[in-house]
Design a protein around this motif. Structure first.
Motif, PDB file in Angstrom:
ATOM      1  N   UNK A  54      75.371  53.866 -46.371  1.00  0.00           N
ATOM      2  CA  UNK A  54      76.110  54.799 -45.504  1.00  0.00           C
ATOM      3  C   UNK A  54      76.834  55.825 -46.329  1.00  0.00           C
ATOM      4  N   UNK A  55      77.464  55.341 -47.376  1.00  0.00           N
ATOM      5  CA  UNK A  55      78.230  56.230 -48.233  1.00  0.00           C
ATOM      6  C   UNK A  55      77.334  57.324 -48.822  1.00  0.00           C
ATOM      7  N   UNK A  56      76.212  56.873 -49.372  1.00  0.00           N
ATOM      8  CA  UNK A  56      75.310  57.838 -50.006  1.00  0.00           C
ATOM      9  C   UNK A  56      74.852  58.866 -48.982  1.00  0.00           C
ATOM     10  N   UNK A  57      74.448  58.346 -47.829  1.00  0.00           N
ATOM     11  CA  UNK A  57      73.895  59.236 -46.818  1.00  0.00           C
ATOM     12  C   UNK A  57      74.930  60.245 -46.320  1.00  0.00           C
ATOM     13  N   UNK A  58      76.156  59.760 -46.158  1.00  0.00           N
ATOM     14  CA  UNK A  58      77.188  60.692 -45.690  1.00  0.00           C
ATOM     15  C   UNK A  58      77.445  61.775 -46.712  1.00  0.00           C
ATOM     16  N   UNK A  59      77.487  61.355 -47.973  1.00  0.00           N
ATOM     17  CA  UNK A  59      77.701  62.344 -49.023  1.00  0.00           C
ATOM     18  C   UNK A  59      76.643  63.428 -48.980  1.00  0.00           C
ATOM     19  N   UNK A  60      75.398  62.975 -48.865  1.00  0.00           N
ATOM     20  CA  UNK A  60      74.312  63.950 -48.841  1.00  0.00           C
ATOM     21  C   UNK A  60      74.365  64.810 -47.594  1.00  0.00           C
ATOM     22  N   UNK A  61      74.692  64.210 -46.457  1.00  0.00           N
ATOM     23  CA  UNK A  61      74.694  64.977 -45.207  1.00  0.00           C
ATOM     24  C   UNK A  61      75.741  66.067 -45.239  1.00  0.00           C
ATOM     25  N   UNK A  62      76.905  65.742 -45.800  1.00  0.00           N
ATOM     26  CA  UNK A  62      77.972  66.751 -45.839  1.00  0.00           C
ATOM     27  C   UNK A  62      77.516  67.953 -46.643  1.00  0.00           C
ATOM     28  N   UNK A  63      76.971  67.678 -47.804  1.00  0.00           N
ATOM     29  CA  UNK A  63      76.519  68.802 -48.638  1.00  0.00           C
ATOM     30  C   UNK A  63      75.388  69.548 -47.935  1.00  0.00           C
ATOM     31  N   UNK A  64      74.534  68.794 -47.296  1.00  0.00           N
ATOM     32  CA  UNK A  64      73.381  69.416 -46.625  1.00  0.00           C
ATOM     33  C   UNK A  64      73.844  70.392 -45.557  1.00  0.00           C
ATOM     34  N   UNK A  65      74.862  69.969 -44.822  1.00  0.00           N
ATOM     35  CA  UNK A  65      75.363  70.870 -43.781  1.00  0.00           C
ATOM     36  C   UNK A  65      75.820  72.174 -44.375  1.00  0.00           C
ATOM     37  N   UNK A  66      76.546  72.070 -45.477  1.00  0.00           N
ATOM     38  CA  UNK A  66      77.032  73.302 -46.110  1.00  0.00           C
ATOM     39  C   UNK A  66      75.876  74.162 -46.610  1.00  0.00           C
ATOM     40  N   UNK A  67      74.838  73.511 -47.077  1.00  0.00           N
ATOM     41  CA  UNK A  67      73.706  74.276 -47.597  1.00  0.00           C
ATOM     42  C   UNK A  67      72.738  74.679 -46.499  1.00  0.00           C
TER      43      UNK A  67
END
Lengths: 278, 559
Positions: free
Chosen positions: B331-344
């Protein structure tokens, strides 16, 4: 085209020259020197022709038949005739009879022509695919050989025979003119009438045979007053009666056919003539 | 008389020598090479003893095109099939029904060649990709008892093919006067590659250890496998699979080495970069690499991110995991990636695939980590796991297939997510690797490495230990990491490979010998007739007869 095919086309193009040389009495009298000199003269005339063509001729864009250009080419082609004249008359030949001289000169001329015009394409085309073109070229070389020899015969008739029957002279000149302008005629056929190469080569072969026959007739019908073939000497010398008669018949027949105003030589005179030469 | 005899003898001897010479030359030079082309052989391998791929390399047969006369015997002909005329069902029929064939030569469009194609655009990408994928799948999994080669179209081959088609259309056999073409590849029989090596390269970036901190720092691993496998090993450059992954890893390593060079910005995580080999073979190399780890090191790995094919996506990337998504770490990994993904401005999805321990097939690299109880995930543009030997550097996977911008965005995504995790900035809107900063992603670096990778075939059995490419990777990683280790292992297991991957094809134009012999006969008789004719007309028949009769009367005279 493989090496084998190259060899085939080469012997078609150059074989007849060698065969002609070895089959006829030319080889016995060692007339190779004459042929070589004639070949050299041909190369010289080819060079002169090249320079003239480069100077006077305009390069045309299309491949059509331009009468003016062709006329110019024909005129330049007469340099050929001048070269032949030079080879026949000016070069010092050893004691070869006139009969052999024209043959040797014609042979050398034709050989040089084949080498110059046909050897390079054959050699360069050694890797290409086209088979038929080179065979046709070889046939053309054969026709050219016959034409050259007939032209040489006619030329020798014109310049080397001093006493020619008057009626024959225009015929001789006309035939010589036709043979000399053969290149122009073939190029007109190819470009102006649009004939294909095989047809043109066929035409060349046919005309060469016809001209050869005509010039042979003309040559042997003009009497050689003091110039007889050595073969005839031999025939007379180790002769049988039939041989003499054959020779006599030959000359008399000719007289009948072509020279109505010449009385046939009586047999006795004939003998005397022979013994004179002998 | 003597002179005459001498000259004739001389002439005769000359004739005979010339004839002999020409016969010799004719025997030697019967064929002429019309063209010479580089060709690339289909892979040949054994899997658990069963043979696959093309089992022969040498070729010496006549060529035919697809328009061959129906019912013709093709057991000694090579079919030349350009890609645009390829009919998969036809080829499949031939291979599955084991119909006899002398060989197959596939012509690929020149634009796919990495030597000459350059960067021209590929028309109808999708169609070609599908066709090539199907063809490769068919060829790689079949046992073909004749040589199969690939070549690129060029002018020479096109003219040859046009000629062959013309001949075939006329229904002429190849030995007619118009001639045919013979394809000759003079190579030896393919031999087994003895003990193929796989080389794993790892780079280690140490984190900042606070004084008095006895515990091992946690480690984050970034892994990508660098070798490829395709139908034609000499053409298997795998620009997307997995050239994009390698390039991304190198760029991330470069960025973090910049950050870690200064103790003030060094994070409290160690970074482990792994360039593994043996990817197509169930990630054999990754397994060996992990097994070689110290137990402590393995336990210190927080998580591992594996990069696989991130070069040709538009808006969506996938994170594949084998642990259930409810797992806290995942979950942690996925959330980290999702947050950055949204910004990008891109989407990241999560896909879960359970591991089946009994199944030897390893579809994703992270599964090797998971089997050793290390949390791992694979970032990829592929939504589903590829099959065995698929998507590992196929024929269409060339430079034109990758998109630099996609890789740049992927690098940004991974680097930002990792950095936020390392420096504890999760959820904060901080751009560490902002554009136009000194830590920006360098497009030129990515482009140059991508170009290099797109010209280097990297099939592991044919990469020796000291292959220049492997050495180059090691050097590059050494530039960015503190410590670089190279591990050489043997690619054992169920696979055996055979060499002879590329060759030179000579196309010979065959003229029929019978035609030339006939012509020779005709010409010979013509010359003989001419000779006789001339002798008869100028010297008389007696002379001709005397030529053939050697004078015995001479001897009689002298005796």
């Amino acid at each position: 085209m493989t090496m084998f095919h190259f060899f085939n086309c080469a012997i078609l193009t150059f074989g007849p020259h060698a065969v002609y040389y070895s089959a006829t009495p030319l080889s016995e009298y060692d007339t190779l020197g004459t042929s070589v000199k004639a070949a050299v003269v041909y190369l010289g005339t080819a060079l002169v022709k090249l320079v003239c063509l480069a100077t006077f001729l305009q390069v045309s864009e299309n491949d059509g038949f331009d009468p003016y250009q062709e006329l110019l080419k024909a005129l330049i082609g007469f340099i050929d005739v001048a070269g032949l004249y030079f080879a026949l008359t000016q070069l010092t030949h050893r004691n070869i009879s006139q009969n052999h001289k024209f043959q040797a000169v014609g042979l050398g001329w034709a050989f040089a022509d084949s080498v110059l015009h046909r050897l390079a394409p054959l050699w360069v085309g050694k890797g290409a695919r086209i088979h038929m073109g080179y065979i046709l070229q070889g046939l053309e070389a054969n026709a050219n050989l016959v034409l050259s020899i007939s032209l040489a015969a006619l030329a020798s008739l014109i310049w080397l025979r001093k006493n020619k029957p008057k009626t024959l002279i225009p015929i001789i000149y006309a035939c010589a003119g036709i043979v000399a302008t053969m290149p122009s005629i073939t190029s007109y056929l190819r470009r102006g009438l649009g004939w294909y190469f095989p047809k043109v080569v066929g035409f060349e072969l046919f005309t060469s045979l016809v001209m050869a026959f005509i010039s042979w007739q003309l040559f042997f019908c003009v009497p050689k007053a003091l110039c007889m073939s050595s073969r005839v000497y031999a025939l007379l010398y180790h002769s049988k009666y039939e041989a003499v008669l054959i020779a006599h018949q030959f000359t008399s027949q000719a007289s009948y056919v072509v020279l109505p105003w010449t009385t046939p030589l009586p047999t006795l005179d004939f003998y005397r003539l022979c013994s004179l030469k002998v | 008389m003597a002179a005459l005899k001498k000259s004739t003898e001389l002439l005769e001897s000359v004739y005979s020598v010339v004839a002999l010479l020409f016969i010799l030359v004719a025997c030697v030079g019967l064929c002429d090479a019309a063209a010479a082309v580089d060709v690339y052989r289909l892979i040949q391998y054994d899997m658990s003893g069963s043979p696959f791929g093309s089992r022969f390399a040498a070729l010496n047969h006549h060529a035919a095109s697809l328009s061959f006369p129906p019912g013709a015997d093709l057991s000694r002909t090579v079919l030349i099939i350009p890609l645009r005329e390829l009919n998969i069902t036809f080829v499949r029929e031939y291979i599955t029904q084991k119909k006899p064939l002398g060989g197959l030569l596939f012509l690929l469009p020149e634009v796919l060649s990495f030597k000459h194609g350059g960067n021209k655009q590929v028309h109808e990408k999708e169609k070609m990709k599908k066709l090539l994928a199907e063809l490769e799948r068919l060829l790689v999994h079949s046992n073909i008892p004749y040589p199969v080669y690939f070549a690129f179209e060029n002018d020479d081959i096109d003219t040859v093919l046009a000629d062959i088609k013309k001949n075939d259309a006329m229904g002429q056999p190849a030995t007619a006067t118009t001639g045919g073409f013979k394809l000759v590849i003079p190579t030896a029989e393919p031999k087994k590659v003895v003990s193929p090596t796989i080389t794993n390269i790892q780079g280690w970036l140490s984190g900042l250890k606070a004084d008095g901190d006895a515990n091992q720092l946690p480690t984050i691993a970034i892994v990508a496998s660098y070798d490829t496998f395709g139908a034609a090993p000499a053409l298997s450059v795998g620009s997307d699979s997995n050239g994009s992954g390698i390039v991304a890893l190198l760029e991330i390593a470069r960025l973090f080495s910049l950050l870690y060079s200064n103790p003030k910005t060094r994070g409290r995580y160690n970074l482990l970069f792994g360039l593994t080999s043996g990817g197509p073979y169930n990630y054999n190399g990754t397994q060996k690499w992990l097994r070689s780890f110290d137990q402590r090191l393995r336990e210190s790995i927080d998580y591992a991110i594996c990069l696989n094919s991130i070069g040709s996506w538009d808006n969506e990337l996938w994170i594949h995991v084998s642990k259930p998504p409810e797992n806290a770490y995942i979950k942690q990994i996925f959330e980290g990636f999702s947050n950055v993904a949204e910004e990008l401005d891109l989407k990241v999805g999560l896909k879960h695939k359970k591991i089946n321990i009994s199944n030897p097939r390893v579809a994703w690299e992270h599964e090797q980590f998971s089997r050793l109880r290390v949390t791992a995930a694979t970032l990829s543009e592929l939504p589903v796991a590829p099959e065995l030997f698929e998507g590992t550097g196929s024929l269409f996977d060339g430079r034109q297939y990758v998109n630099e911008t996609a890789i740049i965005r992927g690098v940004k995504l991974v680097a930002e997510s990792l950095a936020r995790h390392i420096y504890g900035h999760q959820g904060k809107n901080v751009q560490i690797f902002a554009d136009e900063s000194s830590l920006a992603v360098n497009p030129a670096y990515i482009r140059s490495w991508l170009d290099l990778l797109s010209q280097t075939p990297r099939v592991a059995p044919f990469l020796s230990k000291n292959d220049p490419f492997v050495v180059a990777l090691k050097k590059e990683l050494a530039d960015h990491a503190d410590e670089v280790n190279v591990q050489h292992e043997n690619l054992e297991g169920i696979f055996t490979f055979y060499d002879s991957t590329n060759a030179r094809l000579n196309i010979h134009q065959v003229a029929s010998v019978t035609f030339d012999l006939l012509l020779l006969l005709v010409l010979g008789s013509y010359l003989i007739v001419l000779f006789c004719f001339l002798v008869i007309t100028t010297r008389g028949v007696d002379e001709l007869i005397s030529l053939f009769r050697r004078p015995p009367s001479r001897k009689v005279k002298t005796a």
